[in-house]
Design a protein around this motif. Structure first.
Motif, PDB file in Angstrom:
ATOM      1  N   LEU A  24      22.568  50.866  60.914  1.00  0.00           N
ATOM      2  CA  LEU A  24      22.003  50.258  59.840  1.00  0.00           C
ATOM      3  C   LEU A  24      21.530  49.106  60.442  1.00  0.00           C
ATOM      4  CD1 LEU A  24      24.576  50.601  57.108  1.00  0.00           C
ATOM      5  CD2 LEU A  24      22.585  51.898  57.463  1.00  0.00           C
ATOM      6  N   VAL A  25      22.102  48.304  61.514  1.00  0.00           N
ATOM      7  CA  VAL A  25      21.603  47.230  62.159  1.00  0.00           C
ATOM      8  C   VAL A  25      20.397  47.455  62.698  1.00  0.00           C
ATOM      9  CG1 VAL A  25      22.116  45.477  63.965  1.00  0.00           C
ATOM     10  CG2 VAL A  25      23.864  46.171  62.324  1.00  0.00           C
ATOM     11  N   THR A  26      20.296  48.395  63.702  1.00  0.00           N
ATOM     12  CA  THR A  26      18.942  48.750  64.148  1.00  0.00           C
ATOM     13  C   THR A  26      17.885  49.116  63.358  1.00  0.00           C
ATOM     14  OG1 THR A  26      20.125  49.894  65.992  1.00  0.00           O
ATOM     15  CG2 THR A  26      17.705  50.485  66.002  1.00  0.00           C
ATOM     16  N   ALA A  27      18.100  49.812  62.141  1.00  0.00           N
ATOM     17  CA  ALA A  27      17.104  49.977  61.078  1.00  0.00           C
ATOM     18  C   ALA A  27      16.660  48.668  60.540  1.00  0.00           C
ATOM     19  CB  ALA A  27      17.544  50.908  59.961  1.00  0.00           C
ATOM     20  N   ALA A  28      17.628  47.656  60.158  1.00  0.00           N
ATOM     21  CA  ALA A  28      17.291  46.588  59.604  1.00  0.00           C
ATOM     22  C   ALA A  28      16.278  45.566  60.587  1.00  0.00           C
ATOM     23  CB  ALA A  28      18.469  45.718  59.237  1.00  0.00           C
ATOM     24  N   MET A  29      16.773  45.412  61.815  1.00  0.00           N
ATOM     25  CA  MET A  29      16.103  44.493  62.680  1.00  0.00           C
ATOM     26  C   MET A  29      14.743  45.312  62.867  1.00  0.00           C
ATOM     27  SD  MET A  29      18.868  43.611  65.405  1.00  0.00           S
ATOM     28  CE  MET A  29      18.151  42.407  66.099  1.00  0.00           C
ATOM     29  N   SER A  30      14.439  46.684  63.005  1.00  0.00           N
ATOM     30  CA  SER A  30      13.104  47.247  63.304  1.00  0.00           C
ATOM     31  C   SER A  30      12.283  46.751  62.159  1.00  0.00           C
ATOM     32  CB  SER A  30      13.238  48.734  63.263  1.00  0.00           C
ATOM     33  OG  SER A  30      13.801  49.233  62.189  1.00  0.00           O
ATOM     34  N   LEU A  31      12.870  46.651  60.785  1.00  0.00           N
ATOM     35  CA  LEU A  31      11.937  46.345  59.706  1.00  0.00           C
ATOM     36  C   LEU A  31      11.778  44.701  59.761  1.00  0.00           C
ATOM     37  CD1 LEU A  31      13.557  48.649  57.257  1.00  0.00           C
ATOM     38  CD2 LEU A  31      11.323  48.895  58.240  1.00  0.00           C
ATOM     39  N   ALA A  32      12.468  43.993  60.452  1.00  0.00           N
ATOM     40  CA  ALA A  32      12.264  42.539  60.127  1.00  0.00           C
ATOM     41  C   ALA A  32      10.909  41.925  60.410  1.00  0.00           C
ATOM     42  CB  ALA A  32      13.231  41.657  61.208  1.00  0.00           C
ATOM     43  N   GLY A  33      10.152  42.260  61.509  1.00  0.00           N
ATOM     44  CA  GLY A  33       8.875  41.982  61.661  1.00  0.00           C
ATOM     45  C   GLY A  33       8.467  40.228  62.065  1.00  0.00           C
ATOM     46  N   SER A  34       9.389  39.392  61.981  1.00  0.00           N
ATOM     47  CA  SER A  34       9.226  38.137  62.173  1.00  0.00           C
ATOM     48  C   SER A  34      10.498  37.449  62.587  1.00  0.00           C
ATOM     49  CB  SER A  34       8.634  37.280  61.024  1.00  0.00           C
ATOM     50  OG  SER A  34       9.459  37.081  59.947  1.00  0.00           O
ATOM     51  N   VAL A  35      10.402  36.378  63.399  1.00  0.00           N
ATOM     52  CA  VAL A  35      11.771  35.548  63.834  1.00  0.00           C
ATOM     53  C   VAL A  35      12.268  34.999  62.443  1.00  0.00           C
ATOM     54  CG1 VAL A  35      12.521  33.345  64.996  1.00  0.00           C
ATOM     55  CG2 VAL A  35      10.578  35.014  65.770  1.00  0.00           C
ATOM     56  N   ARG A  36      11.628  34.492  61.446  1.00  0.00           N
ATOM     57  CA  ARG A  36      11.996  34.050  60.323  1.00  0.00           C
ATOM     58  C   ARG A  36      13.055  34.963  59.732  1.00  0.00           C
ATOM     59  NH1 ARG A  36      11.391  34.405  55.177  1.00  0.00           N
ATOM     60  NH2 ARG A  36       9.284  35.467  55.431  1.00  0.00           N
ATOM     61  N   ARG A  37      12.459  36.353  59.459  1.00  0.00           N
ATOM     62  CA  ARG A  37      13.044  37.621  58.789  1.00  0.00           C
ATOM     63  C   ARG A  37      14.160  37.947  59.549  1.00  0.00           C
ATOM     64  NH1 ARG A  37      10.907  40.431  54.837  1.00  0.00           N
ATOM     65  NH2 ARG A  37      10.950  42.496  56.163  1.00  0.00           N
ATOM     66  N   MET A  38      14.104  37.701  60.982  1.00  0.00           N
ATOM     67  CA  MET A  38      15.311  38.162  61.765  1.00  0.00           C
ATOM     68  C   MET A  38      16.437  37.162  61.875  1.00  0.00           C
ATOM     69  SD  MET A  38      15.606  40.841  63.980  1.00  0.00           S
ATOM     70  CE  MET A  38      14.335  41.220  64.828  1.00  0.00           C
ATOM     71  N   GLY A  39      15.966  36.097  61.552  1.00  0.00           N
ATOM     72  CA  GLY A  39      16.843  34.820  61.391  1.00  0.00           C
ATOM     73  C   GLY A  39      17.831  34.964  60.159  1.00  0.00           C
ATOM     74  N   VAL A  40      17.351  35.629  59.072  1.00  0.00           N
ATOM     75  CA  VAL A  40      18.050  36.052  57.990  1.00  0.00           C
ATOM     76  C   VAL A  40      19.066  36.785  58.213  1.00  0.00           C
ATOM     77  CG1 VAL A  40      17.979  36.684  55.488  1.00  0.00           C
ATOM     78  CG2 VAL A  40      16.063  35.203  56.361  1.00  0.00           C
TER      79      VAL A  40
END
Length: 413
Positions: free
Chosen positions: A132-148
């Protein structure tokens, strides 16, 4: 900038042709955080209830810590494996398998009468959470969204011990180990918006490379418990893995990815920041007990507030990273990352150690958000799931090394 290549507008189709597929919708970052963050609470929930768990299973408390170790091991080895599944079978299959593992693992933990069976359940929970973590990070797409995502990870990781203790006090320690199931609430929203199609693969699966990577990660995770044999095993398996990568450069661990400077430096920094954070996380309470007359509850509350503050600040830096630029962000991370352990060593005022906790979690959470994007953007599009998996493996190894260093520090003191 986008972490993964996003499909452009579909071309106009002739009247006789099949209508084009609807473009993938953007998955809100709040759903991605909910998908990834509960695994952090699940990982830390046993910290304060180990005696209860040991008594229920009829074992010593020291033996019960294997439930923590096996979770860390499964997260470490599961991350690159689930990233490989994502790369070859697509997001849909990865999410479904991850959900099934979490549900099955939680069911096993709920009824397991023996430690080995409970460890198997915890391992399944961890591998599912890694997916789930890998999937979420693959969908982030930007530093801001990865920061959330990483701020949520840090926040739930900080409250995990108290949350686990509270749930165990009102219900059962088995229920406290089930908090990772909360992540499944995000699945319907993510699966509605994300592209679940499986990519086309023409290359065979590199089973030998995957096995050697798992063996190397396993040996490294066991270094804190069995230093000499684990170090020897790590060197041996790492050498075999290096030889395999040389003979099969496009396999499970792509040689081009390891030669990419941005990826290699980002992964190394992530491991360093995580090691520092987890070292300080376990060292600071002991130092506060030695240098102050604070009660255990006061120390726990103070550290919790400090960690939550650092998690919020990490999200602020991630949101501002695009305006600051990469050189300034790296300068901030390196400066604060060095300041945290130096302050812990040199400060003459004990309460300042809480600020150290804030600096440490800020560095690792903001670093994970920004460095993960830097690492994956440097990789070819087809290798970005692999880059995420290997990057997170380095972070998880820091989580294994840190507590061992903290034990050496506190015992030496």
């Amino acid at each position: 900038m986008s972490l993964l290549a996003r499909p452009g507008p579909a071309p106009q189709a002739p009247a006789t042709a099949t209508a084009p597929a609807t473009p993938t919708r953007h998955v809100p970052s709040a759903w991605l955080a909910l998908l990834a963050a509960p695994v952090a609470a699940s990982a830390n929930s046993p910290v304060l209830i180990l005696p209860d768990m040991a008594g229920s299973l009829g074992i010593r408390t020291a033996t019960a810590t294997w439930l923590v170790t096996v979770f860390a091991w499964a997260m470490a080895v599961g991350t690159p494996l689930m990233a490989g599944l994502l790369r070859r079978r697509g997001l849909g299959n990865t999410l479904r398998l991850s959900a099934a593992l979490i549900v099955a693992g939680t069911a096993v933990v709920a009824v397991a009468p023996w430690l080995p069976l409970a460890m198997a359940g915890r391992a399944a929970q961890a591998v599912g959470g890694a997916g789930l973590v890998t999937a979420a990070m693959s969908l982030a797409g930007s530093v801001r969204r990865m920061g959330v995502i990483t701020a949520g990870f840090g926040t739930l990781g900080a409250v995990g011990p108290l949350l686990g203790s509270a749930i165990a006090g009102t219900a059962s320690w088995r229920v406290s180990l089930a908090v990772g199931v909360v992540a499944l609430l995000a699945l319907p929203a993510v699966m509605r918006r994300a592209d679940l199609s499986a990519p086309k693969q023409t290359t065979p699966f590199d089973g030998r490379g995957a096995a050697l990577l798992v063996l190397t990660a396993t040996a490294l995770v066991l270094v804190p418990r069995y230093p000499l044999p684990a170090v020897a095993a790590s060197l041996l398996t790492a050498a075999l893995l290096a030889l395999h990568i040389r003979s099969n450069p496009t396999g499970f661990v792509p040689a081009t990815l390891l030669r990419t400077r941005a990826f290699a430096l980002s992964a190394l920094l992530a491991c360093t920041f995580a090691t520092s954070y987890f070292t300080l996380l376990f060292t600071i309470p002991q130092l506060l007990r030695e240098r102050t007359d604070w009660s255990t509850s006061t120390i726990g509350t103070g550290q919790l507030v400090a960690l939550l503050a650092g998690s919020v600040l990490s999200m602020v830096l991630a949101a501002a990273s695009a305006r600051l630029g990469r050189p300034r962000v790296l300068t901030i991370l390196l400066t604060v990352g060095a300041l945290a352990p130096l302050t812990a060593v040199l400060t003459p005022w004990a309460p300042l150690l809480l600020l150290v906790a804030t600096l440490a979690v800020f560095t690792t959470s903001a670093g994970q958000a920004t460095l993960a994007v830097y690492a994956t953007q440097a990789a070819p599009t087809t290798q970005r799931p692999t880059a995420i998996g290997l990057f997170n493996l380095c972070y998880q190894l820091g989580g294994a090394f840190g507590p061992a260093i903290a034990a050496l520090i506190t015992l030496g003191g």
